[in-house]
Motif scaffolding. Structure first.
Motif, PDB file in Angstrom:
ATOM      1  N   VAL A   1       0.845  -1.187   0.000  1.00 41.66           N
ATOM      2  CA  VAL A   1       0.000   0.000   0.000  1.00 41.66           C
ATOM      3  C   VAL A   1       0.882   1.239   0.000  1.00 41.66           C
ATOM      4  O   VAL A   1       1.826   1.324   0.790  1.00 41.66           O
ATOM      5  N   SER A   2       0.555   2.204  -0.842  1.00 38.34           N
ATOM      6  CA  SER A   2       1.306   3.454  -0.907  1.00 38.34           C
ATOM      7  C   SER A   2       0.404   4.635  -0.610  1.00 38.34           C
ATOM      8  O   SER A   2      -0.660   4.779  -1.210  1.00 38.34           O
ATOM      9  N   GLN A   3       0.844   5.448   0.336  1.00 34.12           N
ATOM     10  CA  GLN A   3       0.194   6.722   0.588  1.00 34.12           C
ATOM     11  C   GLN A   3       1.231   7.789   0.283  1.00 34.12           C
ATOM     12  O   GLN A   3       2.232   7.915   0.972  1.00 34.12           O
ATOM     13  N   HIS A   4       0.996   8.523  -0.772  1.00 34.62           N
ATOM     14  CA  HIS A   4       2.040   9.386  -1.301  1.00 34.62           C
ATOM     15  C   HIS A   4       2.238  10.660  -0.496  1.00 34.62           C
ATOM     16  O   HIS A   4       3.313  11.247  -0.517  1.00 34.62           O
TER      17      HIS A   4
ATOM     18  N   SER B   1      -6.602  24.551   5.234  1.00 36.48           N
ATOM     19  CA  SER B   1      -7.409  25.466   6.027  1.00 36.48           C
ATOM     20  C   SER B   1      -8.813  24.903   6.136  1.00 36.48           C
ATOM     21  O   SER B   1      -9.251  24.118   5.287  1.00 36.48           O
ATOM     22  N   GLU B   2      -9.506  25.272   7.189  1.00 32.39           N
ATOM     23  CA  GLU B   2     -10.891  24.829   7.350  1.00 32.39           C
ATOM     24  C   GLU B   2     -11.702  25.186   6.120  1.00 32.39           C
ATOM     25  O   GLU B   2     -11.503  26.234   5.509  1.00 32.39           O
ATOM     26  N   ALA B   3     -12.626  24.308   5.772  1.00 29.17           N
ATOM     27  CA  ALA B   3     -13.532  24.421   4.628  1.00 29.17           C
ATOM     28  C   ALA B   3     -12.888  24.026   3.311  1.00 29.17           C
ATOM     29  O   ALA B   3     -13.582  23.951   2.288  1.00 29.17           O
ATOM     30  N   ALA B   4     -11.597  23.775   3.304  1.00 26.57           N
ATOM     31  CA  ALA B   4     -10.959  23.298   2.075  1.00 26.57           C
ATOM     32  C   ALA B   4     -11.390  21.860   1.807  1.00 26.57           C
ATOM     33  O   ALA B   4     -11.795  21.133   2.710  1.00 26.57           O
ATOM     34  N   SER B   5     -11.279  21.467   0.545  1.00 27.79           N
ATOM     35  CA  SER B   5     -11.596  20.077   0.189  1.00 27.79           C
ATOM     36  C   SER B   5     -10.365  19.204   0.376  1.00 27.79           C
ATOM     37  O   SER B   5      -9.226  19.655   0.255  1.00 27.79           O
ATOM     38  N   LEU B   6     -10.629  17.943   0.681  1.00 20.73           N
ATOM     39  CA  LEU B   6      -9.550  17.001   0.999  1.00 20.73           C
ATOM     40  C   LEU B   6      -9.593  15.823   0.046  1.00 20.73           C
ATOM     41  O   LEU B   6     -10.657  15.279  -0.240  1.00 20.73           O
ATOM     42  N   GLU B   7      -8.427  15.410  -0.403  1.00 18.89           N
ATOM     43  CA  GLU B   7      -8.303  14.120  -1.066  1.00 18.89           C
ATOM     44  C   GLU B   7      -6.955  13.534  -0.684  1.00 18.89           C
ATOM     45  O   GLU B   7      -5.915  14.133  -0.964  1.00 18.89           O
ATOM     46  N   LEU B   8      -6.982  12.394  -0.049  1.00 18.03           N
ATOM     47  CA  LEU B   8      -5.762  11.666   0.328  1.00 18.03           C
ATOM     48  C   LEU B   8      -5.633  10.450  -0.574  1.00 18.03           C
ATOM     49  O   LEU B   8      -6.556   9.661  -0.690  1.00 18.03           O
ATOM     50  N   GLY B   9      -4.465  10.316  -1.160  1.00 15.27           N
ATOM     51  CA  GLY B   9      -4.252   9.238  -2.109  1.00 15.27           C
ATOM     52  C   GLY B   9      -3.865   7.921  -1.457  1.00 15.27           C
ATOM     53  O   GLY B   9      -3.159   7.894  -0.434  1.00 15.27           O
ATOM     54  N   CYS B  10      -4.349   6.844  -2.033  1.00 17.59           N
ATOM     55  CA  CYS B  10      -3.989   5.495  -1.583  1.00 17.59           C
ATOM     56  C   CYS B  10      -3.957   4.595  -2.814  1.00 17.59           C
ATOM     57  O   CYS B  10      -4.964   4.484  -3.515  1.00 17.59           O
ATOM     58  N   ASN B  11      -2.843   3.972  -3.067  1.00 15.82           N
ATOM     59  CA  ASN B  11      -2.713   2.997  -4.140  1.00 15.82           C
ATOM     60  C   ASN B  11      -2.194   1.688  -3.567  1.00 15.82           C
ATOM     61  O   ASN B  11      -1.363   1.695  -2.666  1.00 15.82           O
TER      62      ASN B  11
ATOM     63  N   SER C   1      -6.715   2.116  -6.841  1.00 13.01           N
ATOM     64  CA  SER C   1      -6.720   3.242  -5.910  1.00 13.01           C
ATOM     65  C   SER C   1      -7.960   3.220  -5.028  1.00 13.01           C
ATOM     66  O   SER C   1      -9.006   2.672  -5.387  1.00 13.01           O
ATOM     67  N   PHE C   2      -7.821   3.849  -3.872  1.00 17.40           N
ATOM     68  CA  PHE C   2      -8.906   3.953  -2.897  1.00 17.40           C
ATOM     69  C   PHE C   2      -8.698   5.277  -2.166  1.00 17.40           C
ATOM     70  O   PHE C   2      -8.371   5.327  -0.993  1.00 17.40           O
ATOM     71  N   ASN C   3      -8.921   6.367  -2.878  1.00 15.15           N
ATOM     72  CA  ASN C   3      -8.642   7.687  -2.322  1.00 15.15           C
ATOM     73  C   ASN C   3      -9.743   8.138  -1.366  1.00 15.15           C
ATOM     74  O   ASN C   3     -10.933   7.907  -1.594  1.00 15.15           O
ATOM     75  N   LEU C   4      -9.334   8.816  -0.337  1.00 18.44           N
ATOM     76  CA  LEU C   4     -10.243   9.329   0.691  1.00 18.44           C
ATOM     77  C   LEU C   4     -10.559  10.788   0.390  1.00 18.44           C
ATOM     78  O   LEU C   4      -9.652  11.563   0.075  1.00 18.44           O
ATOM     79  N   ARG C   5     -11.843  11.164   0.529  1.00 17.76           N
ATOM     80  CA  ARG C   5     -12.239  12.533   0.213  1.00 17.76           C
ATOM     81  C   ARG C   5     -13.176  13.077   1.280  1.00 17.76           C
ATOM     82  O   ARG C   5     -13.893  12.330   1.969  1.00 17.76           O
ATOM     83  N   LYS C   6     -13.148  14.402   1.376  1.00 18.96           N
ATOM     84  CA  LYS C   6     -14.128  15.119   2.190  1.00 18.96           C
ATOM     85  C   LYS C   6     -14.273  16.502   1.571  1.00 18.96           C
ATOM     86  O   LYS C   6     -13.279  17.183   1.336  1.00 18.96           O
ATOM     87  N   PRO C   7     -15.495  16.937   1.296  1.00 18.15           N
ATOM     88  CA  PRO C   7     -15.689  18.203   0.584  1.00 18.15           C
ATOM     89  C   PRO C   7     -15.226  19.425   1.380  1.00 18.15           C
ATOM     90  O   PRO C   7     -14.746  20.393   0.798  1.00 18.15           O
TER      91      PRO C   7
ATOM     92  N   GLY D   1       0.776   6.040   6.268  1.00 18.26           N
ATOM     93  CA  GLY D   1      -0.003   7.062   6.939  1.00 18.26           C
ATOM     94  C   GLY D   1       0.186   8.449   6.361  1.00 18.26           C
ATOM     95  O   GLY D   1       1.229   8.776   5.794  1.00 18.26           O
ATOM     96  N   THR D   2      -0.854   9.264   6.494  1.00 18.56           N
ATOM     97  CA  THR D   2      -0.813  10.676   6.109  1.00 18.56           C
ATOM     98  C   THR D   2      -1.279  11.509   7.284  1.00 18.56           C
ATOM     99  O   THR D   2      -2.391  11.296   7.796  1.00 18.56           O
ATOM    100  N   GLN D   3      -0.432  12.418   7.718  1.00 26.03           N
ATOM    101  CA  GLN D   3      -0.805  13.322   8.802  1.00 26.03           C
ATOM    102  C   GLN D   3      -1.526  14.514   8.189  1.00 26.03           C
ATOM    103  O   GLN D   3      -0.965  15.216   7.340  1.00 26.03           O
ATOM    104  N   LEU D   4      -2.775  14.706   8.595  1.00 29.26           N
ATOM    105  CA  LEU D   4      -3.561  15.851   8.133  1.00 29.26           C
ATOM    106  C   LEU D   4      -3.632  16.888   9.245  1.00 29.26           C
ATOM    107  O   LEU D   4      -4.033  16.569  10.369  1.00 29.26           O
ATOM    108  N   THR D   5      -3.232  18.094   8.922  1.00 24.55           N
ATOM    109  CA  THR D   5      -3.354  19.223   9.852  1.00 24.55           C
ATOM    110  C   THR D   5      -4.310  20.231   9.235  1.00 24.55           C
ATOM    111  O   THR D   5      -4.081  20.692   8.121  1.00 24.55           O
TER     112      THR D   5
END
Lengths: 115, 113
Positions: free
Chosen positions: A4-7, A14-24, A73-79, A108-112
């Protein structure tokens, strides 16, 4: 064996931004796919999972992930992210016919999220 | 509810000292249990898993050992700690059916000095 690769190791938004975390992942057969999350000071917990069926799966707290078989791929998203989404996110894969013993995690991906 | 307890939460030990980390599971019987080590930037590495009392499988050669003296108790041990044993150790149980989903304890952070 699968991998599994998380790039993205660290993502800052910033708050309200859209998120996409990659996973292959790499594996020659059918897989089960997971996203786990670890909030600061809390235990690792399941965010969402895909076993079969609709490739777009919805999890807790407004997260969703899309399984694209052709791209492995199995990317994670949040609007729209919130400060409380600050956490470390792990993608994981296991063979569909396998067990948790065969679960492989990404690094792992650290999201701040900045308020 | 099904709960996984780990203790101690934090531990600082000198090199060469012994180790015992305990994990207890509540609310389920005959669970599959797992010990993972989480290293920064390296994800989770499976160390041991157990499908029942006295049944332990090791995934990687190392300085650690595991035991399962009771159905809901899983122990991670070492006779002599190394600096490289420092890390965050997670106990987990498998879900039912055994699909790959895991439920984790809150972890034990070990620092070897």
């Amino acid at each position: 064996a699968q991998s599994v690769s998380q790039h993205n190791h660290h993502v800052i938004l910033s708050e309200a931004a859209s998120l996409e975390l990659g996973c292959n992942y790499s594996y020659g057969g059918t897989v089960n796919l997971f996203w786990y999350v670890q909030y600061p000071g809390q235990h690792l917990q399941l965010l969402l999972k895909y076993f079969s069926g609709d490739p777009l799966v919805k999890g807790i707290k407004g997260f969703e992930a899309e399984f694209i078989k052709s791209k492995f791929s199995f990317n994670l998203r949040k609007p729209s992210v919130q400060w409380s989404d600050t956490a470390e996110y792990f993608c994981a894969v296991s063979p569909a016919s396998g067990s948790a013993r065969q679960l492989t995690f990404g690094s792992g991906t650290q999201l701040t999220v900045l308020p | 509810s099904q709960t996984i307890h780990q203790w101690p939460a934090t531990l600082v030990q000198p090199v060469g000292s012994p180790l015992s980390l305990e994990c207890t599971v509540e609310g389920t019987s005959n669970p599959n249990l797992y010990w993972y080590r989480q290293a920064a930037g390296r994800g989770l590495q499976l160390l041991f898993y157990s499908v029942g009392i006295g049944q332990i499988s090791s995934e990687v050669p190392q300085n650690l050992s595991a035991s399962r003296p009771q159905d809901r108790q899983f122990i991670l041990s070492s006779k002599k700690l190394l600096l490289s044993d420092s890390g965050f150790y997670l106990c987990a149980r498998g879900g039912h059916p055994n699909t790959g989903e895991l439920f984790f304890g809150e972890g034990s952070r070990l620092t070897v000095l």
